[in-house]
Structures are given as structure tokens and as C-alpha cells.
Design a protein around this motif. Structure first.
Motif, PDB file in Angstrom:
ATOM      1  N   PRO A 593       0.765  -1.476   0.081  1.00 59.80           N
ATOM      2  CA  PRO A 593       0.248   0.052  -0.271  1.00 59.80           C
ATOM      3  C   PRO A 593       0.960   1.581  -0.473  1.00 59.80           C
ATOM      4  N   CYS A 594       0.301   2.415  -0.270  1.00 57.62           N
ATOM      5  CA  CYS A 594       1.206   3.317  -0.358  1.00 57.62           C
ATOM      6  C   CYS A 594       1.297   3.818   0.660  1.00 57.62           C
ATOM      7  N   GLU A 595       1.874   4.632   1.341  1.00 49.47           N
ATOM      8  CA  GLU A 595       2.045   5.102   2.489  1.00 49.47           C
ATOM      9  C   GLU A 595       2.850   6.749   2.567  1.00 49.47           C
ATOM     10  N   GLN A 596       2.236   7.395   3.459  1.00 49.77           N
ATOM     11  CA  GLN A 596       2.769   9.138   3.997  1.00 49.77           C
ATOM     12  C   GLN A 596       4.287   9.209   4.716  1.00 49.77           C
ATOM     13  N   VAL A 597       4.833   9.007   3.794  1.00 47.99           N
ATOM     14  CA  VAL A 597       6.427   8.196   5.188  1.00 47.99           C
ATOM     15  C   VAL A 597       6.982   9.819   5.474  1.00 47.99           C
ATOM     16  N   ILE A 598       7.141  10.871   5.109  1.00 48.02           N
ATOM     17  CA  ILE A 598       7.249  12.308   5.381  1.00 48.02           C
ATOM     18  C   ILE A 598       6.276  13.420   5.443  1.00 48.02           C
ATOM     19  N   ASP A 599       6.006  13.952   6.431  1.00 46.15           N
ATOM     20  CA  ASP A 599       4.591  15.539   6.361  1.00 46.15           C
ATOM     21  C   ASP A 599       5.008  15.564   4.627  1.00 46.15           C
ATOM     22  N   GLU A 600       3.535  16.271   4.368  1.00 44.24           N
ATOM     23  CA  GLU A 600       3.650  16.850   2.898  1.00 44.24           C
ATOM     24  C   GLU A 600       4.254  18.348   3.392  1.00 44.24           C
ATOM     25  N   GLY A 601       4.007  19.341   4.140  1.00 48.22           N
ATOM     26  CA  GLY A 601       4.554  20.437   4.729  1.00 48.22           C
ATOM     27  C   GLY A 601       7.131  20.093   4.404  1.00 48.22           C
ATOM     28  N   LEU A 602       6.801  19.176   4.967  1.00 48.93           N
ATOM     29  CA  LEU A 602       8.418  19.159   4.172  1.00 48.93           C
ATOM     30  C   LEU A 602       8.793  18.262   2.643  1.00 48.93           C
ATOM     31  N   ALA A 603       8.248  17.688   2.071  1.00 50.08           N
ATOM     32  CA  ALA A 603       8.213  16.769   1.383  1.00 50.08           C
ATOM     33  C   ALA A 603       8.706  17.886   0.624  1.00 50.08           C
ATOM     34  N   ASN A 604       7.308  19.160  -0.156  1.00 48.96           N
ATOM     35  CA  ASN A 604       6.874  20.015  -0.798  1.00 48.96           C
ATOM     36  C   ASN A 604       8.743  21.260  -0.392  1.00 48.96           C
ATOM     37  N   SER A 605       8.661  21.272   0.943  1.00 49.34           N
ATOM     38  CA  SER A 605       9.953  22.391   1.118  1.00 49.34           C
ATOM     39  C   SER A 605      11.063  21.785  -0.033  1.00 49.34           C
ATOM     40  N   LEU A 606      11.347  20.360   0.540  1.00 50.38           N
ATOM     41  CA  LEU A 606      12.789  19.708  -0.047  1.00 50.38           C
ATOM     42  C   LEU A 606      12.223  19.875  -0.943  1.00 50.38           C
ATOM     43  N   VAL A 607      11.141  20.200  -2.198  1.00 50.15           N
ATOM     44  CA  VAL A 607      11.024  20.068  -3.271  1.00 50.15           C
ATOM     45  C   VAL A 607      11.765  21.828  -3.894  1.00 50.15           C
ATOM     46  N   GLN A 608      11.141  22.010  -3.044  1.00 46.82           N
ATOM     47  CA  GLN A 608      11.445  23.966  -2.898  1.00 46.82           C
ATOM     48  C   GLN A 608      12.810  23.793  -2.826  1.00 46.82           C
ATOM     49  N   ALA A 609      13.869  22.722  -2.013  1.00 46.75           N
ATOM     50  CA  ALA A 609      14.915  22.928  -1.640  1.00 46.75           C
ATOM     51  C   ALA A 609      16.083  22.677  -3.116  1.00 46.75           C
ATOM     52  N   LYS A 712       3.465  23.112 -14.982  1.00 43.39           N
ATOM     53  CA  LYS A 712       3.078  23.030 -13.829  1.00 43.39           C
ATOM     54  C   LYS A 712       4.041  24.049 -12.317  1.00 43.39           C
ATOM     55  N   GLU A 713       3.789  24.115 -11.741  1.00 43.08           N
ATOM     56  CA  GLU A 713       4.630  24.927 -10.643  1.00 43.08           C
ATOM     57  C   GLU A 713       4.846  23.818  -9.781  1.00 43.08           C
ATOM     58  N   LEU A 714       6.111  24.215  -9.204  1.00 46.62           N
ATOM     59  CA  LEU A 714       6.849  23.196  -8.087  1.00 46.62           C
ATOM     60  C   LEU A 714       5.402  23.260  -6.613  1.00 46.62           C
ATOM     61  N   PRO A 715       5.237  23.157  -5.417  1.00 44.40           N
ATOM     62  CA  PRO A 715       4.037  23.518  -4.971  1.00 44.40           C
ATOM     63  C   PRO A 715       5.633  24.305  -3.740  1.00 44.40           C
ATOM     64  N   GLN A 716       4.592  25.294  -3.070  1.00 47.19           N
ATOM     65  CA  GLN A 716       5.532  26.303  -2.020  1.00 47.19           C
ATOM     66  C   GLN A 716       5.940  25.502  -0.575  1.00 47.19           C
ATOM     67  N   ALA A 717       7.313  25.748  -0.186  1.00 43.47           N
ATOM     68  CA  ALA A 717       7.383  25.393   0.655  1.00 43.47           C
ATOM     69  C   ALA A 717       7.157  25.439   2.046  1.00 43.47           C
ATOM     70  N   ASP A 718       7.108  24.651   3.227  1.00 46.36           N
ATOM     71  CA  ASP A 718       6.199  25.481   4.429  1.00 46.36           C
ATOM     72  C   ASP A 718       6.928  25.800   4.984  1.00 46.36           C
ATOM     73  N   PRO A 719       6.117  26.654   5.458  1.00 49.60           N
ATOM     74  CA  PRO A 719       6.571  28.084   6.624  1.00 49.60           C
ATOM     75  C   PRO A 719       7.951  26.930   7.489  1.00 49.60           C
ATOM     76  N   ARG A 720       7.250  26.638   8.010  1.00 53.99           N
ATOM     77  CA  ARG A 720       7.909  25.869   9.235  1.00 53.99           C
ATOM     78  C   ARG A 720       9.208  26.060   8.752  1.00 53.99           C
ATOM     79  N   TYR A 721       9.614  24.888   7.174  1.00 56.75           N
ATOM     80  CA  TYR A 721      10.590  25.120   6.597  1.00 56.75           C
ATOM     81  C   TYR A 721      11.813  26.080   5.656  1.00 56.75           C
ATOM     82  N   ARG A 722      11.200  26.625   5.503  1.00 57.04           N
ATOM     83  CA  ARG A 722      11.796  28.122   4.716  1.00 57.04           C
ATOM     84  C   ARG A 722      12.373  29.376   5.255  1.00 57.04           C
TER      85      ARG A 722
END
Length: 722
Positions: A593-609, A712-722
Motif C-alpha cells: 500500500p502507499c504510505e505517507q512517509v514524511i509530512d507533506e510540508g516537509l516534502a514540498n519544502s524539499l522540492v523547493q530546496a 506546472k509550478e512546484l508546490p510551495q515550501a512549508d513556512p516551518r522549513y522555509r
């Protein structure tokens, strides 16, 4: 007459036949009561277990399909490969021409529509003949009995030769077993509510689906395709007559090796059809005229020394699709569907393979590393991100899939095979993710970039471990810029802060499942007692993990990118869209099954990084400009290992995630150089790195796949990690 009348007729026929057979058996001295009685009435001479065995076989003959052809298709339903132990496609009655059915009845059993599975007159004639010869030979078999014989020969065993040998064994016991099962079959079909003609048509259809036609070709569907390039519903009288001629002696009457004998027997079948008024009903003169006309026609088989044989297995899937096909089989094996099942099951496996993605990736791989480059493989994997599934769209290499190594071919799945050389700095992604999660880091914070760094945590064999950078950098930069420019010292220090176990666990969660827990340090599958890469890294306190020195493959790297681009949702990289059986029913498979392995905000922040790798100063910027990538945003990370023995590029857009891994694939690993990709001795500088060999491959593959699609634009970073 009806079903009841049919049943009475069968009982009368059985009793009459039993009496005659008993008399003949005494004279012949062949049949014994211990065999005869349980077959015809169960008089207690033989054990109930023997009777039960025959009943089970009867059930199988009536209800279990014979082995069939499995077809593997791309996402559009176009075939890419076939699997079979017997090349057979099951047909319905309306998919087989009446001419074909008539030809078989004419030559094999002209009283087929009069008896109830057994032709007692024919058996008596054969028995008298056998009694006169003092042996038990064949003869008198109906089409129903022949179906039973062929079923027992080809449907219940993997050893066709042994099964056939037993099925044609000249013994009274075998013959009586065949008779009993034939009678049971027609009776059981009648009890299902079929009228007598439906029963006969069902048996004819089954018979024509199971009989062999040489070269692993079984049934008239594949015979029509292979010998005449047509379909079974379009068979002409001469074509049908040839097949009817071959069924009992396919080897002796092979039209490719014995055309004269095959034609002679074919013409006998045509004469029998005319004799039984099957060419033109109720007109003997016209039947005779048509027979002469048909006999004057040539065999008309396809040219060549053999029929048009169906390719079998992934080795025949072609240079582009073979690696993907191999992954499909391995994936299904792990899901509990082995190759024996696939080769017998008659499934249609619709895969996720995108032929355009596969072709473009293949072209790109060969453009940077020639197909025949000695010792250098260029593997490409493309996965479609998603929060419900990660569909694998392409698995290719510069190599063709095949068995001729001297031509640069490989018969193992390069994009999914572990390379022991590693992926280099791509692994810095895992260190960054663990640091952000465990230490509350920010993607815009400044990090130190010393020219060298001696670790306080990780040790070398002979003392302190000191690591240096491959280039010159500012003394500090943002974490985002550090990912784009890739100084080693920065990430060793971050690895210390995050903790090695957290970094390794992050790599596992994001996608390196087999790479960490499925292989040893050399990339070989684990055997009992072996340590996995995961255990080896932790046990040895391997600080170099962040520098990407452990085994990995292109598929898992691409799935890491897909996980990040899917908001931190890991799904198994699946090559399967759906599987249906020969009756068009969906076959479920066991997938993780699919798993939410990290918080979505962290994933989006890594995308921006990771979004600056293709921009000025990034390690793939030059390749992006050279391939005219434009301003479509991506995430990316290159990697290069020591002595340039491998390099890679992991990158993704919201539409596609992909990874390229360039590595040594022979027994004499050397440094790899670029333009073109090749082995170039052993060197410490001047070799190929991720930015000038793997990244160009990625951009060349991905650009045509994105042409015409929206940016398509990349998702924005979560303020916690930005």
C-alpha cells in the motif's frame, strides 16, 4: 429425445457395451475385472480412492481450462511480449468456422452427433481387430474420447512428453478410463441444461482448442495464425482439411517438412467431407465437384521453414521493452504470481509502459553513451508521481535487451539491477530531509562550507575521517544553494547533526527499500546470514553514506523523486495497470500500500530546496541550457562517485519523475568519461560526472515528453522549513 432420453440411451449403451467388452476381454486375455468394474459400476473390486481419482479427473476435464497464452501489453493495450508453455488462445464456438468443425467430424468421428461420447460400434470393431492381433491397439475413439486424451496429455502436466506418453499408452485400463471420462463429460454437460446439439458443439470447440499443431502451437486459433496468417473463423475448406489431417499425426504430416504427405492426407479429409455431404448439403454431384476443386488447391501455408511462431518470453520483447518486461515478471513473482502460473494462465497483463516515454528515453540513453560502449551502461527509469499510485512509464538503457553481450546487449534488467558503485551526491537529499525533520532546519538557512572537514563522529580505518570538496566554494551558502552546488563537507557535517540512523531511515522511507534492506554491500540479493546494506552502514558507522557509496538502481532513485513530488506519499513503483484472466475477469495482485512517509510540508519544502539545480550555479545548469530545457521548473540532484566509476541524476516535474544512472557493467571497472560515454582508464579528475553525462540524458528524454503539456509550478515550501 431430451435429457432424460439421453441419459437412458447412455445407460443402455453402457450395459450393452459392458457385456460385449466382457466377452471380448475373456477371449483376448487383456482386460481384467479389477480395472473394468470400478470404471463401469464400482462393484467393489477396486478401492474407492481409485474411483475418486477418476471422478476428480472427470471434473477437471469438464471444468478446468488447459494452459493458454499470456499477453503482456503496454498502457495502450498493444502487445509487447508473450508467455506460454503451450501457445494456445481459447476460442468460443462462434469464433471457429463451421468448415473446421465439419472437417474434424468427417475424418475423425462421422457418427459424432449420434453417440453419447463413446461409439460402441467402433470400439467393438477395434476390439475384434485387437483380439485377432493378440494385442491392445488404438481404434474406435470418438472426438469426445480424443478430447479427453489430449486434455490428459497436455493440460494436467508440465511435462508434455511424459503426459502424452501416458495418454496414448496402449492398455485396457487407460482405454476404459478414457471411456468413463468421455461418458461423464457428455452427461455432465447435458445436466447443465444444454441440449444435445449444444453439448456436441461444446465438445467440438474444446477439442479444437486443445489439439497440438507442432512447435508448441496448440488449438486452431494459433494454428490459423501461424500456418495461414488468418483467424479460425475464416478458415477455408482446404485449410480446415489440412488441420483435420494433422491432428493425430502432426509430426509425420508437418506441411513444412512433408508437404506431399500432408497434401495427400488433406485430400482424404476433403473426400470424406464430400462423402458426408458437408461441402454442399444434399447434393452428391456438387460435393464431388467441389472436392476436386479444393484438392487442386496448393497447401497455401505461409512461406518459410516453419510456421509463424509466436515469440516466447521477455527475450523477444525487443531491445526497448525487454527491461520493462523483465521487471514485470519479477514484480509479479514477488506479488505471488510465478512464471509457471503466467505461462499457463492465459492472462492479459496490461502494464503501465508508455511507449513514447520508452522510445524517447532509449534514444536519449544511446545519445550520451553509445549502445556498444564497452563496460558503460546508461540506465533510465521514468515514474509518474501520484498520491494513489506510482506508475512506471519507462525502463530502458543504452544497451539493447538481449543475449548477445558482444553486441552490447544485456539479458538482465539494467534499470532495476543494483549497481555497487553507488549514486554519489544524490544521497545528500536524504541527509537534508533528515536534518530538516530532526533538527528543525530551514531550506534558506546558511550552512558552512569548509574546504575540508574532519568528522568528530565518523572514523576512517586508520583514524580520523577527513573529507574534502571537489571544487571551490564560498565559505557559506544557503542549504538550497548547497544542494545545487553539492559541497561534500557541508553534508557530512549535517549528517552528524541529523544522526546517521535518521539519514538512513529517511533514505529507506523515501524509496530505497530494496537498495537498503534487499541486498548486501555489493548489491547482491541477500542470502541467509548476510548483512543488508542498512545493517552494514549502521554497524560500521559509515559516514560516507551521504556521499552515495552504497548500491542503488535507477528505478528506486526515480521513485524517490516521485515520492517527493507526491507530497511525501511513497507508493511501490508499479508496472501493472490491471490483469485479466482468459474470461476477462480481473485478477487481483498483492501490492504494497502507499504510505505517507514524511509530512507533506516537509516534502514540498524539499522540492523547493531541490529546485535550483538546473539554474545558474547548479550542477545540471549547463546540460539544461544545452538541451534547451527552458524555464519549466524541476527538482534535481546530480551525483558522481570516486574515480568516476558511476554518476547519476535524479530529477522530476509534477508530471514525470526520472533518474539516470551511468555505471560500469562489466568485470573490469574503470573511470567513465563523457562525450561520448566510454571507459577511460582509472583517473581522479577529468572523468564524467552527473552534470555532463547523466543530466543530458534526462533532459533529452524528458523534453519531448513535456512538449505541448502545460507548465506546472512546484508546490510551495512549508513556512516551518522555509
Amino acid at each position: 429425445m431430451g435429457v432424460e432420453g439421453d441419459a437412458r440411451t447412455v445407460r443402455v449403451a453402457r450395459a450393452t457395451g459392458l457385456a460385449k467388452l466382457l466377452g471380448l476381454c475373456v477371449a483376448m486375455g487383456v482386460l481384467v475385472a479389477a480395472v473394468l468394474f470400478p470404471v463401469f459400476g464400482g462393484l467393489g473390486v477396486m478401492s474407492n480412492q481409485a474411483v475418486d481419482t477418476i471422478d476428480k479427473v472427470s471434473y477437471s476435464v469438464a471444468n478446468v481450462d488447459p494452459p493458454g497464452l499470456t499477453t503482456i501489453t503496454d498502457k495502450n493495450g498493444d502487445p509487447i511480449a508473450y508467455l506460454y508453455s503451450q501457445d494456445r488462445v481459447m476460442l468460443r464456438s462462434d469464433q471457429i468456422s463451421k468448415t473446421m468443425k465439419a472437417a474434424i467430424v468427417a475424418i475423425e468421428d462421422h457418427r459424432f452427433f449420434e453417440h453419447h461420447g463413446v461409439d460402441w460400434q467402433g470400439i467393438m470393431r477395434a476390439a475384434v481387430k485387437n483380439a485377432g492381433s493378440g494385442s491392445v491397439q488404438g481404434g474406435g475413439s470418438t472426438i469426445t474420447q480424443q478430447y479427453v486424451k489430449n486434455y490428459l496429455a497436455f493440460a494436467v502436466t508440465d511435462d508434455v512428453q511424459e503426459g502424452y506418453k501416458k495418454a496414448i499408452e496402449q492398455s485396457a485400463a487407460r482405454k476404459l478410463k478414457e471411456i468413463r471420462i468421455a461418458l461423464d463429460l457428455e452427461r455432465n454437460l447435458a445436466q447443465q441444461g444444454k441440449d444435445p446439439m449444444e453439448v456436441k458443439d461444446e465438445i467440438l470447440t474444446r477439442y479444437l482448442n486443445i489439439v497440438p499443431f507442432l512447435y508448441d502451437i496448440y488449438g486452431v486459433a494459433e494454428a490459423a495464425r501461424a500456418y495461414f496468417g488468418t483467424t479460425a473463423d475464416n478458415l477455408t475448406v482446404p485449410q480446415a482439411a489440412l488441420f483435420a489431417a494433422m491432428v493425430n499425426q502432426p509430426g509425420a504430416l508437418n506441411p513444412y517438412t512433408n508437404p506431399e504427405g500432408a497434401k495427400k492426407r488433406r485430400d482424404v479429409v476433403i473426400d470424406k467431407m464430400a462423402e458426408n455431404q458437408m461441402l454442399e448439403p444434399n447434393d452428391p454431384v456438387e460435393n464431388k465437384r467441389l472436392a476436386e476443386q479444393y484438392k487442386n488447391e496448393p497447401l497455401g501455408i505461409l512461406p518459410g521453414s516453419t510456421p509463424d511462431l509466436r515469440p516466447n518470453g521477455c527475450i523477444n520483447a525487443g531491445p526497448v521493452d525487454g527491461f520493462f518486461c523483465e521487471y514485470v515478471l519479477n514484480y509479479l513473482q514477488r506479488a505471488g504470481i510465478d512464471q509457471r502460473t503466467l505461462k499457463r494462465g492465459g492472462y492479459t497483463i496490461k502494464t503501465t509502459l508508455d511507449p513514447k516515454a520508452s522510445e524517447e528515453a532509449k534514444r536519449a540513453a544511446e545519445s550520451t553513451v553509445p549502445q556498444n560502449a564497452r563496460g558503460v551502461a546508461n540506465a533510465v527509469s521514468i515514474v509518474e508521481p501520484g498520491k494513489d499510485r506510482h506508475r512506471v512509464r519507462a525502463l530502458v538503457a543504452n544497451r539493447d535487451y538481449g543475449i548477445h553481450a558482444e553486441r552490447g546487449q544485456r539479458a538482465f534488467a539494467l534499470p532495476t539491477t543494483m549497481t555497487g558503485f553507488g549514486a554519489g551526491s544524490i544521497f545528500k537529499i536524504f541527509t537534508t530531509a533528515a536534518y530538516l525533520q530532526e533538527k528543525g532546519g530551514r531550506i534558506s538557512q546558511y550552512v558552512s562550507v569548509p574546504p575540508s572537514y574532519t568528522s568528530r563522529v565518523f572514523k576512517a580505518d586508520n583514524g580520523p575521517w577527513t573529507v574534502g570538496n571537489a571544487g571551490r566554494y564560498n565559505s557559506s551558502m544557503t542549504l538550497t544553494d548547497a544542494l545545487a552546488q553539492s559541497p561534500n563537507t557541508t553534508f557530512v557535517e549535517l549528517e552528524e547533526k541529523a544522526g546517521l540512523r535518521n539519514v538512513v531511515d529517511m533514505a529507506y522511507k523515501l524509496g530505497l527499500r530494496d537498495s537498503l534492506k534487499g541486498v548486501d554491500e555489493n548489491g547482491r540479493p541477500l542470502k541467509p546470514g548476510d548483512k543488508s546494506v542498512y545493517d552494514k552502514v549502521l554497524d560500521s558507522n559509515m559516514g560516507a553514506f551521504t556521499l552515495g557509496v552504497t548500491p542503488v538502481n535507477a528505478l528506486e532513485l526515480s521513485n524517490v523523486a516521485a515520492t517527493l513530488m507526491s507530497g511525501g506519499k511513497w507508493c511501490p513503483p508499479s508496472p501493472i495497470e490491471e490483469i485479466t484472466d482468459r474470461h476477462d475477469k480481473k485478477v487481483p495482485i498483492k501490492e504494497a500500500p502507499c504510505e505517507q512517509v514524511i509530512d507533506e510540508g516537509l516534502a514540498n519544502s524539499l522540492v523547493q530546496a531541490l529546485s535550483k539545480d538546473d539554474q545558474e550555479g547548479g550542477t545540471s545548469a549547463r546540460a539544461a541550457r544545452a538541451e534547451d530545457w527552458g524555464d519549466r521548473p524541476i527538482i534535481g540532484k546530480t551525483g558522481t562517485t570516486e574515480y568516476f566509476k558511476s554518476s547519476g541524476f535524479l530529477a522530476a516535474t509534477p508530471q514525470y519523475a526520472g533518474a539516470v544512472l551511468v555505471f560500469n557493467d562489466d568485470s573490469n571497472p574503470q573511470s567513465i568519461c563523457a562525450n561520448p560515454g566510454r571507459q577511460c582508464g582509472l583517473r581522479t579528475e577529468g572523468g564524467a560526472f552527473g552534470g555532463n553525462i547523466a543530466a543530458p540524458t534526462w533532459f533529452r528524454a524528458m523534453k519531448p515528453l513535456h512538449d505541448g503539456s502545460p507548465v506546472k509550478e512546484l508546490p510551495q515550501a512549508d513556512p516551518r522549513y522555509r
